[in-house]
Design an enzyme around this catalytic site. Structure first.
Site, PDB file in Angstrom:
ATOM      1  N   GLY A  20      44.583  38.708  35.461  1.00  0.00           N
ATOM      2  CA  GLY A  20      43.313  38.889  34.850  1.00  0.00           C
ATOM      3  C   GLY A  20      42.204  38.380  35.536  1.00  0.00           C
ATOM      4  O   GLY A  20      41.295  37.387  35.109  1.00  0.00           O
ATOM      5  N   LEU A  21      42.250  38.323  36.912  1.00  0.00           N
ATOM      6  CA  LEU A  21      41.243  37.535  37.836  1.00  0.00           C
ATOM      7  C   LEU A  21      40.305  38.100  37.866  1.00  0.00           C
ATOM      8  O   LEU A  21      39.271  37.271  38.441  1.00  0.00           O
ATOM      9  CB  LEU A  21      42.122  37.525  39.255  1.00  0.00           C
ATOM     10  CG  LEU A  21      43.595  36.717  39.002  1.00  0.00           C
ATOM     11  CD1 LEU A  21      44.152  36.931  40.599  1.00  0.00           C
ATOM     12  CD2 LEU A  21      43.351  35.527  38.729  1.00  0.00           C
ATOM     13  N   GLY A  24      34.245  41.313  35.133  1.00  0.00           N
ATOM     14  CA  GLY A  24      33.751  42.496  35.322  1.00  0.00           C
ATOM     15  C   GLY A  24      34.583  43.792  35.382  1.00  0.00           C
ATOM     16  O   GLY A  24      34.372  44.858  35.062  1.00  0.00           O
ATOM     17  N   VAL A  26      37.157  45.518  33.415  1.00  0.00           N
ATOM     18  CA  VAL A  26      37.682  45.569  31.981  1.00  0.00           C
ATOM     19  C   VAL A  26      39.083  45.709  31.741  1.00  0.00           C
ATOM     20  O   VAL A  26      39.611  44.845  30.980  1.00  0.00           O
ATOM     21  CB  VAL A  26      36.942  46.700  31.355  1.00  0.00           C
ATOM     22  CG1 VAL A  26      37.555  46.795  29.838  1.00  0.00           C
ATOM     23  CG2 VAL A  26      35.477  46.489  31.085  1.00  0.00           C
ATOM     24  N   SER A  28      41.481  44.910  33.852  1.00  0.00           N
ATOM     25  CA  SER A  28      42.150  43.636  34.461  1.00  0.00           C
ATOM     26  C   SER A  28      42.196  42.655  33.391  1.00  0.00           C
ATOM     27  O   SER A  28      43.007  41.924  33.312  1.00  0.00           O
ATOM     28  CB  SER A  28      41.287  43.187  35.757  1.00  0.00           C
ATOM     29  OG  SER A  28      41.889  41.825  36.111  1.00  0.00           O
ATOM     30  N   HIS A 137      40.656  35.500  44.971  1.00  0.00           N
ATOM     31  CA  HIS A 137      41.801  36.205  45.226  1.00  0.00           C
ATOM     32  C   HIS A 137      41.563  37.397  46.206  1.00  0.00           C
ATOM     33  O   HIS A 137      42.559  37.727  46.921  1.00  0.00           O
ATOM     34  CB  HIS A 137      42.577  36.558  43.921  1.00  0.00           C
ATOM     35  CG  HIS A 137      41.935  37.653  43.435  1.00  0.00           C
ATOM     36  ND1 HIS A 137      40.481  37.809  42.376  1.00  0.00           N
ATOM     37  CD2 HIS A 137      42.177  38.909  43.152  1.00  0.00           C
ATOM     38  CE1 HIS A 137      40.456  38.692  41.936  1.00  0.00           C
ATOM     39  NE2 HIS A 137      41.271  39.798  42.348  1.00  0.00           N
ATOM     40  N   ARG A 138      40.274  37.669  46.355  1.00  0.00           N
ATOM     41  CA  ARG A 138      40.143  38.996  47.241  1.00  0.00           C
ATOM     42  C   ARG A 138      39.313  38.480  48.762  1.00  0.00           C
ATOM     43  O   ARG A 138      39.353  38.900  49.665  1.00  0.00           O
ATOM     44  CB  ARG A 138      39.175  39.863  46.595  1.00  0.00           C
ATOM     45  CG  ARG A 138      39.978  40.348  45.221  1.00  0.00           C
ATOM     46  CD  ARG A 138      39.742  42.051  45.162  1.00  0.00           C
ATOM     47  NE  ARG A 138      40.445  42.770  46.386  1.00  0.00           N
ATOM     48  CZ  ARG A 138      40.645  44.018  46.489  1.00  0.00           C
ATOM     49  NH1 ARG A 138      39.990  44.791  45.497  1.00  0.00           N
ATOM     50  NH2 ARG A 138      41.237  44.570  47.250  1.00  0.00           N
ATOM     51  N   GLU A 174      31.835  44.634  49.272  1.00  0.00           N
ATOM     52  CA  GLU A 174      33.071  45.321  48.609  1.00  0.00           C
ATOM     53  C   GLU A 174      33.612  46.263  49.337  1.00  0.00           C
ATOM     54  O   GLU A 174      34.485  47.196  48.805  1.00  0.00           O
ATOM     55  CB  GLU A 174      32.691  45.497  47.210  1.00  0.00           C
ATOM     56  CG  GLU A 174      32.325  44.195  46.305  1.00  0.00           C
ATOM     57  CD  GLU A 174      33.283  43.200  46.063  1.00  0.00           C
ATOM     58  OE1 GLU A 174      34.385  43.871  45.506  1.00  0.00           O
ATOM     59  OE2 GLU A 174      33.240  42.090  46.313  1.00  0.00           O
ATOM     60  N   HIS A 249      32.437  48.748  40.492  1.00  0.00           N
ATOM     61  CA  HIS A 249      32.211  49.053  41.984  1.00  0.00           C
ATOM     62  C   HIS A 249      31.706  50.772  41.619  1.00  0.00           C
ATOM     63  O   HIS A 249      31.872  51.193  40.754  1.00  0.00           O
ATOM     64  CB  HIS A 249      33.459  49.424  42.702  1.00  0.00           C
ATOM     65  CG  HIS A 249      33.972  48.073  43.241  1.00  0.00           C
ATOM     66  ND1 HIS A 249      35.293  47.768  43.071  1.00  0.00           N
ATOM     67  CD2 HIS A 249      33.474  47.017  43.824  1.00  0.00           C
ATOM     68  CE1 HIS A 249      35.503  46.689  43.586  1.00  0.00           C
ATOM     69  NE2 HIS A 249      34.494  46.170  43.897  1.00  0.00           N
ATOM     70  N   CYS A 370      40.563  53.701  44.414  1.00  0.00           N
ATOM     71  CA  CYS A 370      40.988  52.199  44.681  1.00  0.00           C
ATOM     72  C   CYS A 370      41.995  52.257  45.600  1.00  0.00           C
ATOM     73  O   CYS A 370      41.837  51.425  46.729  1.00  0.00           O
ATOM     74  CB  CYS A 370      41.169  51.428  43.358  1.00  0.00           C
ATOM     75  SG  CYS A 370      39.784  51.130  42.196  1.00  0.00           S
TER      76      CYS A 370
END
Length: 446
Positions: A20-21, A24, A26, A28, A137-138, A174, A249, A370
């Site tokens: 759940g990181l 925005g 939903v 996740s 994390h990204r 992104e 995105h 994705c």
């Protein structure tokens, strides 16, 4: 010049989990702390790659990144042997261990923005790895992304792999999830379309609930460093209301390919101006834009977010017909399923719909679009990619067996504290570099 669009999908890494990181996103957040199945996730993605390759589409593979990231954990102050670092992080800051263990690099639409040689001033393919600075994390991905892309696209006469933009909110980037390209044919000069959520240095509408991750300034900087023709570069702002509805995105609310834009009616601010600008730019390059706009009355924004209708791949077959690649959730949503039936029967630009089970990725908010990075390559450019990354029967069999050997079928949040997971991941990745013939790609190999 003859060219083909290749899709490079990310292999799901051995540490795939639901932490759940991504505020925005939903899906996740809704699946936070549930148990994941890395083996199933990797096989679902691999099967999609293989089926598309079997249908004649150019399909490549990008390897996972090393996780957990001991570099990040040590940077954050955890010390000792590798097992000690993991144990301390698990006890003191499990949320940081989760960030360091994320397999989010699987979503290669965020890996980089790519401009083909037909569009760039120097006639080379340009890559800019995304800084992904809105999420910890990204944000740790771009250096390894640059290394991977530089390994695969190594010929400096044909390819340029830039560094990521400076990781600041003003330049939040992104990657290709907010970028598409329109053209008459892949090998001809096209129109590059950048979508942003907000601008740092000028006033405009912004979302109120969830953050806008892409800035206008970042999009413009990427276009400039790629040497794009200003008359063939179009910028549009994503509607802030749909960002607040979970469209983090642009590829969650629209997708484009060649001369077709498949989009929700609420995707853009001042949508008619966006359509008109794209139409004029594409007209100048010998093609006519086809806009397939899905009305809110047929498919709501919530339907789009829960089904990921627009997080689909829109692909051109050799005969020019187009196929839409969607997740099975589109068939499980009555409104979306009905719309797709009408779309396929309409005798329009999109003539076929392919459905894939990508449930493990979808639960983290990642659909077909994705999972892939689009790279348009001429025949000579494709021949310059010498690593064993092109999907075929042999590579599929090798990767399928590799997954069976090295992947767990269950990872719950508490499993991230297991130091054996690091050893398992490194063993798997070490073998993978031999399968893909990419050399010593990872820090632990150097």
């Amino acid at each position: 010049m003859n060219a083909q669009e290749a899709n490079f999908d990310g292999l799901v890494g051995p540490t795939h989990n639901y932490a759940g990181l991504s505020f925005g996103n939903v899906a996740s957040l809704n699946n936070e702390k549930s148990a994941a199945n890395p083996k199933a996730a990797a096989k679902q993605g691999l099967r999609k790659m293989k089926q598309l390759a079997d249908l004649g589409f150019a399909q490549g593979v990008l390897p996972p990144q090393e996780r957990p990231s001991l570099r990040l954990l040590r940077e954050l102050g955890f010390s000792g042997k590798d097992a000690d670092v993991i144990a301390k992080a698990a006890k003191q800051a499990p949320e940081l261990l989760a960030a360091a263990s994320s397999a989010s690099a699987m979503w290669t639409a965020n890996a980089a923005t790519v401009s083909p040689s037909a569009d760039t001033a120097d006639g080379r393919v340009h890559f800019t790895p995304a800084n992904l600075c809105s999420k910890l994390h990204r944000a740790i991905e771009h250096e390894a992304t640059r290394r991977t892309l530089s390994t695969l696209f190594a010929d400096p006469a044909r390819f340029v792999v830039h560094d990521a933009l400076t990781g600041t909110p003003a330049l939040g980037d992104e990657g290709a999830a907010n970028h598409t390209r329109f053209c008459a044919a892949y090998g001809k000069p096209g129109v590059e379309f950048f979508v942003y959520g907000r601008a740092e240095y000028r006033r405009g509408p912004e979302p109120k609930r969830f953050p806008a991750r892409q800035t206008f300034e970042a999009s413009r900087a990427v276009a400039q460093r790629h040497g794009l023709d200003e008359t063939a570069t179009v910028y549009a702002q994503q509607d802030p209301d749909v960002i607040d509805a979970g469209v983090f995105h642009n590829d969650v609310i629209s997708v484009g390919n060649r001369d077709t834009l498949f989009t929700h009616e609420r995707a853009f601010v001042n949508k008619q101006a966006v359509y008109d600008t794209l139409t004029a730019a594409l007209d100048a390059r010998g093609a006519r834009l086809n806009v397939i706009e899905v009305p809110d009355a047929a498919v709501s924004v919530n339907d789009a977010v829960t089904s990921y209708l627009f997080n689909s791949q829109l692909l051109s077959r050799a005969d020019g017909s187009q196929v839409l690649v969607v997740p099975q959730e589109c068939r499980e949503n009555a409104n979306v399923a009905a719309y797709l039936d009408r779309l396929a029967a309409a005798n329009g630009p999109i003539g076929d719909v392919l459905v894939f089970d990508l449930r493990e990725s979808m639960k983290n908010g990642g659909g077909p679009a994705c999972l892939r990075l689009r790279v348009v390559l001429t025949d000579a450019e494709r021949a310059a990619v010498t690593s064993n990354v092109w999907m075929n029967d042999t590579l599929f069999a090798s990767l399928d067996a590799w997954i069976d050997t090295h992947y767990r079928d269950r990872i719950a949040p508490e499993d991230l504290a297991d130091p054996a997971l690091l050893d398992e991941s490194r063993t798997a990745l070490d073998e993978l570099t031999q399968i893909l013939r990419v050399g010593s790609l990872y820090d632990f190999q150097r």
